[in-house]
Design an enzyme around this catalytic site. Sequence first.
Site, short mmCIF file in Angstrom:
data_model
loop_
_atom_site.label_atom_id
_atom_site.label_comp_id
_atom_site.label_asym_id
_atom_site.label_seq_id
_atom_site.Cartn_x
_atom_site.Cartn_y
_atom_site.Cartn_z
N GLY A 174 87.72 86.72 89.36
CA GLY A 174 88.63 87.23 88.34
C GLY A 174 90.06 87.45 88.76
O GLY A 174 90.77 88.24 88.13
N ARG A 199 81.27 76.64 83.42
CA ARG A 199 80.40 75.88 82.51
C ARG A 199 81.24 74.90 81.73
O ARG A 199 82.41 75.17 81.42
CB ARG A 199 79.72 76.81 81.52
CG ARG A 199 78.71 77.75 82.11
CD ARG A 199 78.25 78.72 81.05
NE ARG A 199 77.47 78.07 80.01
CZ ARG A 199 76.15 77.93 80.03
NH1 ARG A 199 75.46 78.40 81.04
NH2 ARG A 199 75.50 77.35 79.05
N LEU A 204 82.27 73.18 78.32
CA LEU A 204 82.22 73.60 76.91
C LEU A 204 81.64 72.47 76.06
O LEU A 204 81.89 71.29 76.30
CB LEU A 204 83.62 73.96 76.41
CG LEU A 204 84.35 75.08 77.15
CD1 LEU A 204 85.66 75.40 76.46
CD2 LEU A 204 83.48 76.33 77.25
N HIS A 251 93.03 74.70 87.16
CA HIS A 251 92.23 73.95 88.12
C HIS A 251 92.97 73.90 89.46
O HIS A 251 94.18 73.62 89.48
CB HIS A 251 91.98 72.53 87.61
CG HIS A 251 91.14 71.71 88.54
ND1 HIS A 251 89.77 71.90 88.65
CD2 HIS A 251 91.47 70.74 89.42
CE1 HIS A 251 89.30 71.06 89.56
NE2 HIS A 251 90.30 70.35 90.05
N ASP A 285 89.78 69.40 76.87
CA ASP A 285 89.15 68.48 75.92
C ASP A 285 87.69 68.31 76.31
O ASP A 285 87.16 69.08 77.11
CB ASP A 285 89.93 67.16 75.82
CG ASP A 285 89.89 66.37 77.12
OD1 ASP A 285 89.15 66.77 78.05
OD2 ASP A 285 90.62 65.37 77.22
N GLU A 286 87.05 67.27 75.79
CA GLU A 286 85.61 67.12 75.99
C GLU A 286 85.25 66.72 77.43
O GLU A 286 84.09 66.84 77.84
CB GLU A 286 85.04 66.08 75.02
CG GLU A 286 84.90 66.56 73.57
CD GLU A 286 86.20 66.52 72.80
OE1 GLU A 286 87.25 66.14 73.37
OE2 GLU A 286 86.18 66.90 71.61
N VAL A 309 85.67 66.47 81.83
CA VAL A 309 85.74 67.43 82.95
C VAL A 309 87.15 67.38 83.53
O VAL A 309 87.53 66.39 84.16
CB VAL A 309 84.71 67.08 84.05
CG1 VAL A 309 84.82 68.06 85.21
CG2 VAL A 309 83.30 67.09 83.48
C1 GAR Z 1 90.29 79.40 90.75
O1 GAR Z 1 90.74 78.83 91.95
C2 GAR Z 1 90.25 78.37 89.66
O2 GAR Z 1 91.29 77.44 89.73
C3 GAR Z 1 88.93 77.71 89.92
O3 GAR Z 1 88.06 78.78 90.24
C4 GAR Z 1 88.82 79.81 90.86
C5 GAR Z 1 88.55 81.10 90.13
O4 GAR Z 1 89.13 82.17 90.81
N1 GAR Z 1 88.48 76.98 88.79
C6 GAR Z 1 87.90 75.79 88.90
O5 GAR Z 1 87.66 75.24 89.94
C7 GAR Z 1 87.54 75.15 87.56
N2 GAR Z 1 87.33 73.75 87.73
P1 GAR Z 1 89.32 83.57 90.09
O6 GAR Z 1 87.94 83.98 89.56
O7 GAR Z 1 89.76 84.48 91.18
O8 GAR Z 1 90.34 83.42 89.00
#
Ligand code: GAR
Length: 224
Positions: free
Chosen positions: A18, A97, A99, A115, A147-148, A150
Amino acid sequence: MVSGGKKLQLGVLVSGRGSNLKAIIDASETGTINAVVAIVISDVADARALELARRQGIEAVFVDPRLHATGAEFDATVVDLLRKREVELVCLAGFMRLLSPHFIREYRNRIMNVHPALLPAFAGLHAQRQAIRYGAKVSGCTVHFVDEGVDTGPIIMQAVVPVLDEDSEETFSARILTYEHRIYARAIQLFAEGRLEIRGRRVLCHGTDTLQQYEKQAWGAINP
Ligand code: GAR
């Protein structure tokens, strides 16, 4: 500090730690973004992000995937919660997850994700590890509409972070994370100001400050 007006209602979807959620909450509290987190939803019962939201007095809901026969049913429950709170922008913040098409349709062009790589490079899981193993000299982070696919939606903003020789996955991820927090808040604020226009794959930013200026700030911050 940004000017007043009605605050954009955010719904934030989380699965873990988070830190991006915290950055969004902080930005809303300091007035850096003209938005408020109306609800936080997680698919993980003990996600630290849920606890963090509750401590801030924000409604935080665990939706149990095991009580839903399919991903689409899970998503229908989430969409229902978001609608009831009149959420205008859905922010994925470490939500792990995919969507369903129904969810994407319901919130078309109103779902953002962050990302930890410069898309379209290193999509999917463990993006920072992928970049190091590949031998990339730079990677970074991307905020994009969902979008749809990954990690395939139109890109709103990116920040470049160099890979240092001595980097481990942990040190590199931590450096990228500070830029995720910055560009996510900026992207949300641009959306709140109604300045983002999706034209095909491109996201244009209207107004006096161009998106390029924002990008330069992110780049300049790491390459002064
Ligand atoms: C972040 O680095 C985010 O970019 C990544 O998960 C981490 C969550 O950290 N998301 C992905 O890899 C999605 N493909 P957080 O819970 O501390 O925000």
